[in-house]
Design a protein around this motif. Structure first.
Motif, mmCIF file in Angstrom:
data_model
loop_
_atom_site.group_PDB
_atom_site.id
_atom_site.type_symbol
_atom_site.label_atom_id
_atom_site.label_comp_id
_atom_site.label_asym_id
_atom_site.label_seq_id
_atom_site.Cartn_x
_atom_site.Cartn_y
_atom_site.Cartn_z
ATOM 1 N N CYS A 1 0.837 -1.206 0.000
ATOM 2 C CA CYS A 1 0.000 0.000 0.000
ATOM 3 C C CYS A 1 0.869 1.252 0.000
ATOM 4 O O CYS A 1 1.876 1.329 0.701
ATOM 5 C CB CYS A 1 -0.922 -0.004 1.211
ATOM 6 S SG CYS A 1 -1.982 1.451 1.273
ATOM 7 N N TYR B 1 -0.137 4.364 0.874
ATOM 8 C CA TYR B 1 -0.634 5.467 1.713
ATOM 9 C C TYR B 1 0.156 5.516 3.019
ATOM 10 O O TYR B 1 1.219 6.098 3.081
ATOM 11 C CB TYR B 1 -2.130 5.314 1.988
ATOM 12 C CG TYR B 1 -3.020 5.655 0.818
ATOM 13 C CD1 TYR B 1 -3.062 6.949 0.299
ATOM 14 C CD2 TYR B 1 -3.851 4.694 0.251
ATOM 15 C CE1 TYR B 1 -3.896 7.266 -0.761
ATOM 16 C CE2 TYR B 1 -4.694 5.008 -0.808
ATOM 17 C CZ TYR B 1 -4.716 6.292 -1.307
ATOM 18 O OH TYR B 1 -5.543 6.610 -2.348
ATOM 19 N N CYS B 2 -0.347 4.847 4.070
ATOM 20 C CA CYS B 2 0.286 5.069 5.373
ATOM 21 C C CYS B 2 1.427 4.092 5.626
ATOM 22 O O CYS B 2 1.696 3.193 4.840
ATOM 23 C CB CYS B 2 -0.753 5.028 6.489
ATOM 24 S SG CYS B 2 -1.054 3.403 7.192
ATOM 25 N N THR C 1 1.822 1.710 7.716
ATOM 26 C CA THR C 1 1.557 0.371 8.250
ATOM 27 C C THR C 1 2.246 -0.677 7.393
ATOM 28 O O THR C 1 2.817 -1.643 7.897
ATOM 29 C CB THR C 1 0.035 0.111 8.300
ATOM 30 O OG1 THR C 1 -0.562 1.154 9.063
ATOM 31 C CG2 THR C 1 -0.282 -1.230 8.911
ATOM 32 N N GLY C 2 2.156 -0.483 6.059
ATOM 33 C CA GLY C 2 2.854 -1.386 5.141
ATOM 34 C C GLY C 2 2.060 -2.608 4.760
ATOM 35 O O GLY C 2 2.616 -3.716 4.643
ATOM 36 N N CYS C 3 0.745 -2.451 4.524
ATOM 37 C CA CYS C 3 -0.100 -3.604 4.174
ATOM 38 C C CYS C 3 0.251 -4.123 2.777
ATOM 39 O O CYS C 3 0.455 -3.339 1.843
ATOM 40 C CB CYS C 3 -1.572 -3.201 4.184
ATOM 41 S SG CYS C 3 -2.128 -2.661 5.809
ATOM 42 N N LEU D 1 -7.412 -4.827 4.983
ATOM 43 C CA LEU D 1 -7.047 -3.503 4.459
ATOM 44 C C LEU D 1 -8.022 -2.483 5.027
ATOM 45 O O LEU D 1 -9.163 -2.831 5.347
ATOM 46 C CB LEU D 1 -7.150 -3.466 2.926
ATOM 47 C CG LEU D 1 -6.211 -4.363 2.124
ATOM 48 C CD1 LEU D 1 -6.600 -4.351 0.645
ATOM 49 C CD2 LEU D 1 -4.762 -3.914 2.277
ATOM 50 N N CYS D 2 -7.615 -1.237 5.130
ATOM 51 C CA CYS D 2 -8.566 -0.190 5.508
ATOM 52 C C CYS D 2 -9.210 0.363 4.239
ATOM 53 O O CYS D 2 -8.874 -0.059 3.129
ATOM 54 C CB CYS D 2 -7.878 0.907 6.318
ATOM 55 S SG CYS D 2 -6.956 2.081 5.307
ATOM 56 N N LYS E 1 -8.822 3.015 2.565
ATOM 57 C CA LYS E 1 -7.931 3.603 1.551
ATOM 58 C C LYS E 1 -7.256 2.501 0.726
ATOM 59 O O LYS E 1 -7.182 2.592 -0.500
ATOM 60 C CB LYS E 1 -6.860 4.478 2.230
ATOM 61 C CG LYS E 1 -7.440 5.716 2.896
ATOM 62 C CD LYS E 1 -6.388 6.673 3.369
ATOM 63 C CE LYS E 1 -5.658 6.197 4.597
ATOM 64 N NZ LYS E 1 -6.447 6.194 5.846
ATOM 65 N N GLY E 2 -6.784 1.470 1.412
ATOM 66 C CA GLY E 2 -6.129 0.374 0.699
ATOM 67 C C GLY E 2 -7.110 -0.388 -0.180
ATOM 68 O O GLY E 2 -6.775 -0.783 -1.306
ATOM 69 N N PRO F 1 -5.327 2.051 10.837
ATOM 70 C CA PRO F 1 -6.360 1.094 11.261
ATOM 71 C C PRO F 1 -5.859 -0.347 11.371
ATOM 72 O O PRO F 1 -6.331 -1.098 12.242
ATOM 73 C CB PRO F 1 -7.429 1.200 10.169
ATOM 74 C CG PRO F 1 -7.152 2.477 9.473
ATOM 75 C CD PRO F 1 -5.705 2.788 9.629
ATOM 76 N N ILE F 2 -4.939 -0.730 10.538
ATOM 77 C CA ILE F 2 -4.516 -2.133 10.573
ATOM 78 C C ILE F 2 -3.553 -2.382 11.742
ATOM 79 O O ILE F 2 -3.547 -3.458 12.341
ATOM 80 C CB ILE F 2 -3.918 -2.558 9.210
ATOM 81 C CG1 ILE F 2 -4.961 -2.367 8.097
ATOM 82 C CG2 ILE F 2 -3.410 -3.996 9.246
ATOM 83 C CD1 ILE F 2 -6.265 -3.142 8.251
HETATM 84 FE FE1 SF4 Z 1 -2.848 1.190 3.407
HETATM 85 FE FE2 SF4 Z 1 -4.793 1.334 5.209
HETATM 86 FE FE3 SF4 Z 1 -2.875 -0.507 5.429
HETATM 87 FE FE4 SF4 Z 1 -2.339 2.071 5.862
HETATM 88 S S1 SF4 Z 1 -3.698 0.765 7.093
HETATM 89 S S2 SF4 Z 1 -1.099 0.619 4.681
HETATM 90 S S3 SF4 Z 1 -3.657 3.070 4.355
HETATM 91 S S4 SF4 Z 1 -4.407 -0.371 3.791
#
Ligand code: SF4
Length: 750
Positions: free
Chosen positions: A26, A28-29, A31-33, A61-62, A64-65, A197-198
């Motif tokens: 991912c 975006y943030c 977390t590194g999903c 995933l949140c 956004k992901g 979130p994750i």
């Molecule tokens: Fe992407 Fe959401 Fe995971 Fe952050 S928490 S890496 S935005 S999917």
């Protein structure tokens, strides 16, 4: 697929004929999903899913992901390079050669006329690591300006600075797995459910298996505070006072880990002398930090008595005039209680952007690649020899940060700027001042995925960049996990990968140094591996390869070539592994497990932190604390999430949290528009009455253009130069509702 209740209209889920899944991370943030993108037989994206075998997100995933694959053809994408005419009026399409030639010529003109450092480069935390490395090579090795920074100064600079002051090096020492081992968690200014979130889900999962106390320090009753066992609604900007007062209790009760302090730290005398002074006795400290004395004693004892305790933090600590001190204070607490480098005992900064870590490690923004310092002759020599440049071309100390670059534009020291995937016209505090600075630039080049990014209004040249999986390369997440994004599809229209743009720009500076640039990102990664080895280096990635990273779904550094060879000897080559074996390649989850730090003596620094109160505070004219932060649907300045249907639908408008009692007092109704005014400017927002904020506080999400950063002051931390976005004073005024609604509709049309 069809399902539903008998006799009712059936629910149809279209069959998505996925022919191939491609592995990505991912964008975006932090977390590194891990995300898999599903392609049909024609190579079209038909769906995406969280990767079930990835240790970070385990299939989740949140929002956004989940919707990230809608980015590729979202509105506002840049199709071709653009150049403005001489009068700086209209943009016209240009060829890549013309746009790059003009940019390089203007950089050279400005440097020749005003000096090498008169041209500045501000990058981001959202490129791929190989791109950061390549940009660093170009800027440090060819362009040769020392005024080069990343927008990470707005989010993680205090964490970097605090880690360096305490441990002698950057690099978060812990990992998500620590949730499963800790006996007490303290979260400072970190609203995980909305920001990460994750990671929050990982914490909840650990709590479901084994209960341990969660203490949340935050002036707002955030979502995380609502789930906490103990919420400490601290006075904004006073975390250092709380941390010193906790140490006061720990020393007074004899709860410190004396053996750890003696063997692995230095500076205990000065720290003890300061925190034992009456200023940090909870009896006095409570009046500064707003947490009552009994609560301070309770949490200090809870933390120090836990067999393993950990601290996490995000922007509530970093975005403060005491951000770096706040991080050092957290490190002090963990060192004094022996909570570094052991399962469940750590100081873990929860990073902001997807690759803020990658830029810290490899971009050369604050120094040289691989956590090397411009200030160290040995480091300058190593990199100069490796790149084939003259060592004297490197400056001997770091230049300006992003937050110093804009004042330097104001006073004429900087005349030209290259913005790479960052949008200061929304993200920087005190927007009226930033706007004036941008207007003064002789030359601005904006390199971004979107041509409608607000900062482009001032650009002379616009370079359209490819996004996320239109490229290939790595990210490093919050827990030092390097993960891979495979190239899934071609760049949109005539946009180009940032890697390509940097290499093409480099060709135009070969008259200074002719440096070798790798053909592909993987080649740059192999080069970084060579630079990562050396005696005592923690940032060792020499055992990684793209295939190994994908097989393991991310590997945490340090991961040496020797370790990789041992892993392969034990379980076989990465590509042939079964799912359960892949975890054997996960690298090192923790730093400093041996208690040896990156300082000259190998001991961690305990640092005395006197509190200096320099925040802007509410007063009679501006009676509210103004705080800012994130919502789950949006990322940073909405350049991407503002274009994604459901992200925008769920969070379409700038709003302001206001305590219902304060709203009643001013005669403001829930849902009404108001004007918020500070000493810098004003903004129109919709009021959301909620007890999440106390009576003297307002909270506005920072994502929206022409909104909260028109109001923020942004005083800088003296060590990290990070702005205090969260400690400002403001007042609320009633306004004409029809006019406000019109303004808001205009904004939503963006
Ligand atoms: Fe992407 Fe959401 Fe995971 Fe952050 S928490 S890496 S935005 S999917």
């Amino acid at each position: 697929m069809i399902f539903g209740r008998r006799g009712r209209k059936p629910i149809r889920i279209p069959v998505k004929a996925v022919e191939q899944w491609k592995y990505t991370t991912c964008n975006y943030c932090s977390t590194g999903c891990a995300i898999e993108i599903g392609l049909d037989a024609q190579g079209r994206i038909v769906t995406s899913r969280g990767h079930a075998g990835a240790d970070v997100n385990r299939g989740k995933l949140c929002i956004k992901g989940l919707l990230e694959h809608e980015l590729f053809d979202s509105p506002g994408r840049g199709k071709v390079p653009l150049m403005r005419n001489k009068a700086h009026e209209t943009f016209a399409p240009a060829s890549w050669d013309a746009a790059l030639d003009r940019s390089a010529a203007e950089i050279k003109r400005i440097q020749a006329q005003y000096g090498r450092d008169a041209f500045a480069v501000v990058s981001t935390g959202q490129l791929l690591t190989e791109e950061f490395y390549t940009l660093g090579k170009l800027v440090r090795g060819q362009i040769g300006t020392n005024n080069y920074d990343g927008n990470t100064t707005l989010c993680m600079a205090s964490a970097v600075s605090g880690y360096k002051r305490s441990f002698g090096s950057d690099g978060p020492p812990g990992c998500y797995e620590d949730f499963e081992h800790t006996h007490c968690l303290m979260a400072f200014g970190s609203n995980l459910p909305e920001q990460h979130p994750i990671i929050y889900w990982r914490l909840k999962e650990a709590l479901e298996k084994r209960k341990f106390p969660v203490i949340v320090v935050d002036p707002r009753v955030t979502m995380l505070a609502q789930f906490a066992d103990i919420h400490l609604p601290i006075t904004p900007g006073t975390d250092v006072v709380l941390l010193n007062a906790m140490l006061h209790v720990i020393f007074k009760d004899g709860l410190e880990d004396r053996a750890y302090i003696e063997q692995h730290t230095q500076g205990i005398e000065a720290l003890r002398a300061l925190v034992m002074s009456s200023d940090y006795d909870p009896v006095h400290a409570q009046h500064v930090c707003g947490i009552d004395e009994d609560r301070i004693r309770q949490v200090a004892r809870l933390y120090a008595n836990a067999p393993a305790a950990m601290s996490i933090w995000t922007m509530g600590i970093n975005q403060s005039t005491h951000g770096s001190d706040g991080v050092v204070g957290i490190n002090n607490l963990n060192l004094v209680t022996g909570n570094i480098g052991k399962p469940g005992g750590t100081s873990l900064s929860i990073t902001g952007q997807c690759n803020a870590m990658g830029t810290r490690e490899w971009s050369s923004c604050s120094g040289l690649p691989g956590y090397r310092a411009l200030e160290k002759e040995k480091d300058r020599k190593t990199v100069a020899e490796f790149w084939g440049v003259d060592e004297s071309f490197f400056p001997k100390k770091r230049g300006m940060t992003q937050t110093d670059i804009f004042p330097a534009i104001e006073d004429g020291r900087i005349k030209g700027l290259w913005l790479v995937a960052t949008n200061p016209m929304t993200s920087m505090p005190n927007q009226p001042r930033i706007r004036k600075a941008m207007e003064q630039l002789e030359f601005l080049v904006v390199q971004d995925v979107y041509e409608d990014v607000e900062s482009n209004e001032y650009a002379h040249v616009y370079l359209p960049a490819a996004v996320w999986a239109e490229k290939e390369g790595c990210h490093t997440n919050t827990e030092r996990r390097v993960n891979l994004t495979r190239n899934v599809l071609k760049p949109y229209a005539d946009s180009k990968p940032d890697f390509w743009i940097f290499k093409e720009m480099a060709k135009r500076f070969e008259d200074r140094h002719k440096i070798h640039f790798a053909d592909r990102p993987e080649g740059a990664f192999e080069e970084m591996k060579l630079l990562s080895v050396g005696a005592g280096r923690t940032l060792d990635i020499s055992g990684m390869s793209y295939d190994r990273i994908e097989a393991a779904r991310g590997i945490q550094w340090p991961y040496s070539a020797e370790r990789a060879a041992a892993d392969e000897a034990r379980v076989g080559p990465a590509g042939a592994l079964e799912m359960k074996q892949r975890q054997d390649f996960k690298g090192n989850p923790r730093l400093y497990t041996d208690g040896v730090f990156q300082t000259d003596t190998g001991r961690a620094n305990l640092i005395a932190l006197p509190f200096i109160d320099n925040n802007e505070r509410p007063d009679a004219e501006y009676p509210f604390w103004l705080n800012s932060g994130r919502v789950v649907e949006h990322f940073h300045t909405r350049t991407r999430t503002g274009k994604i249907g459901n992200c925008n639908k769920f969070s379409p408008t700038p709003y302001m949290e206001m305590n219902p009692d304060a709203a009643d007092e001013l005669g403001v109704a829930h849902g009404a528009y108001v004007r918020v005014v500070s000493r810098r400017g004003d903004a129109v927002v919709m009021v959301q009455c909620t007890h999440r904020v106390p009576r003297d506080m307002l909270f506005i999400p920072f994502h929206f253009h022409d909104c909260v950063n028109r109001l923020t002051l942004g005083l800088l931390d003296p060590y990290s130069r990070q702005p205090a976005f969260k400690q400002n004073a403001a007042r609320v005024e009633k306004i004409d509702q029809r006019e406000a609604a019109r303004l808001n509709l205009e904004r939503r049309a963006f």
